[in-house]
Design an enzyme around this catalytic site. Structure first.
Site, mmCIF file in Angstrom:
data_model
loop_
_atom_site.group_PDB
_atom_site.id
_atom_site.type_symbol
_atom_site.label_atom_id
_atom_site.label_comp_id
_atom_site.label_asym_id
_atom_site.label_seq_id
_atom_site.Cartn_x
_atom_site.Cartn_y
_atom_site.Cartn_z
ATOM 1 N N GLN A 110 0.827 -1.198 0.000
ATOM 2 C CA GLN A 110 0.000 0.000 0.000
ATOM 3 C C GLN A 110 0.867 1.255 0.000
ATOM 4 O O GLN A 110 2.025 1.227 0.409
ATOM 5 C CB GLN A 110 -0.971 -0.003 1.196
ATOM 6 C CG GLN A 110 -0.303 -0.193 2.520
ATOM 7 C CD GLN A 110 -1.270 -0.349 3.693
ATOM 8 O OE1 GLN A 110 -0.890 -0.907 4.714
ATOM 9 N NE2 GLN A 110 -2.474 0.137 3.599
ATOM 10 N N GLU A 197 -8.654 6.320 5.756
ATOM 11 C CA GLU A 197 -8.559 5.551 7.000
ATOM 12 C C GLU A 197 -8.493 6.421 8.242
ATOM 13 O O GLU A 197 -7.810 7.449 8.260
ATOM 14 C CB GLU A 197 -7.296 4.666 6.936
ATOM 15 C CG GLU A 197 -7.092 3.811 8.176
ATOM 16 C CD GLU A 197 -5.970 2.780 8.016
ATOM 17 O OE1 GLU A 197 -5.463 2.596 6.891
ATOM 18 O OE2 GLU A 197 -5.619 2.166 9.037
#
Ligand SMILES: *[C@@H]1O[C@H](CO)[C@@H](O)[C@H](O)[C@H]1NC(C)=O
Ligand SMILES: *[C@@H]1O[C@H](CO)[C@@H](O)[C@H](O)[C@H]1NC(C)=O
Ligand SMILES: *[C@@H]1O[C@H](CO)[C@@H](O)[C@H](O)[C@H]1NC(C)=O
Ligand SMILES: *[C@@H]1O[C@H](CO)[C@@H](O)[C@H](O)[C@H]1NC(C)=O
Length: 263
Positions: A110, A197
């Site tokens: 990621q 997030e």
């Protein structure tokens, strides 16, 4: 309230420490292990799908992720472009794209950016990670609110690949090449995700700053079967207290997705 789910997870994790890793036990163990490292895969704790009046039907509610996830096979590359948000309340958040944060238990590839507002100061940091190696920061690559950033992660094998972050406003870029020698744990290449997030720091969710809206554009994933868009993606939103969504995500088109902060 937001600590309730987390502390029950941590209790569960310590209770099952020696038990075989399966179902909730595996989940809890994974969450606590990752929480200690300040790096978070999807946390399937409060999962519900559009059950309270405040929740949107067909959205999956989790404690830390908002955005879109595609479960498929042979994922080779994931890309998305977004304008770096300027948070208007104290706190933090992150926006990133990735491979295998959802259902692969061995590795995650990621890359993205984090924002933190503290009073009048807003700071940003760009990063990449190949779990379980620790997150690395591109501290010499300046990111600022309003920049248009394109993030692309590519797996050239289950244990090698690249993370590339481009500043489309300035036509600058930075990259990291993961080689098999540093990347010991394989990814599965079975999911692609575009995520905002609310991450953990010292086992607690960071205060989730009001980032307004993050819109991922030019979002696509390359798989061994070809390039795919967001058409078949699952939509995720953040909820840490039952029935109180903190984001509202929506697929705008096959290549774009918006994540709005609610509270
Ligand atoms: C950046 O965000 C990630 C979550 O995507 C988190 O694990 C990490 O601790 C954050 N780093 C900083 C310096 O805020
Ligand atoms: C935001 O953070 C600053 C710096 O830490 C602090 O002085 C201020 O009181 C905070 N504002 C709110 C509303 O919490
Ligand atoms: C990215 O672009 C912005 C302009 O939008 C510029 O201020 C910034 O310095 C650029 N960052 C890099 C690393 O090129
Ligand atoms: C990674 O590899 C690509 C192509 O092989 C190269 O263009 C790029 O500069 C490399 N990045 C780093 C950080 O070494």
């Amino acid at each position: 309230m937001k600590l309730l789910a987390l502390s029950s997870v941590l209790l569960l994790a310590s209770a099952v420490i020696a038990a075989p890793k399966s179902g909730p036990a595996r989940e809890a163990s994974r969450v606590s292990r990752r929480a200690g490292r300040k790096s978070q895969p999807l946390q399937k704790i409060d999962s519900s799908t559009g059950t309270s009046a405040a929740e949107a039907a067909d959205h999956v509610y989790e404690t830390n992720w908002a955005g879109a996830v595609i479960e498929t096979t042979g994922v080779q590359s994931v890309t998305g472009t977004f304008v770096v948000p300027v948070p208007t309340t104290n706190g933090s958040g992150a926006a990133w794209v990735g491979i295998d944060g959802n259902d692969c238990y061995t590795g995650i590839l990621q890359s993205g950016i984090n924002w933190t507002k503290s009073g009048s100061k807003v700071t940003y940091v760009a990063w990449y990670e190949w779990y379980p190696a620790s997150m690395e920061y591109w501290t010499d690559f300046a990111v600022d609110g309003g920049d248009t950033i394109k993030v692309t992660v590519t797996a050239t094998s289950t244990r090698s690949g690249t993370a590339v972050l481009e500043n489309l406003t300035q036509d600058t870029s930075i990259s990291h090449n993961f080689t098999t020698s540093e990347t010991l744990s394989p990814i599965c290449q079975t999911d692609a995700e575009w995520i905002v997030e609310d991450y953990l720091e010292s086992f607690e969710f960071v205060t989730f700053a009001d980032f307004g809206k993050v819109t991922f554009t030019d979002a696509s994933a390359v798989t061994t079967a070809g390039t795919i868009g967001l058409g078949d993606a699952d939509i995720y939103d953040i909820e840490q207290e039952t029935g109180v969504p903190r984001t509202n995500s929506s697929i705008i088109s096959d290549s774009s997705l918006a994540v709005s902060w609610i509270q």
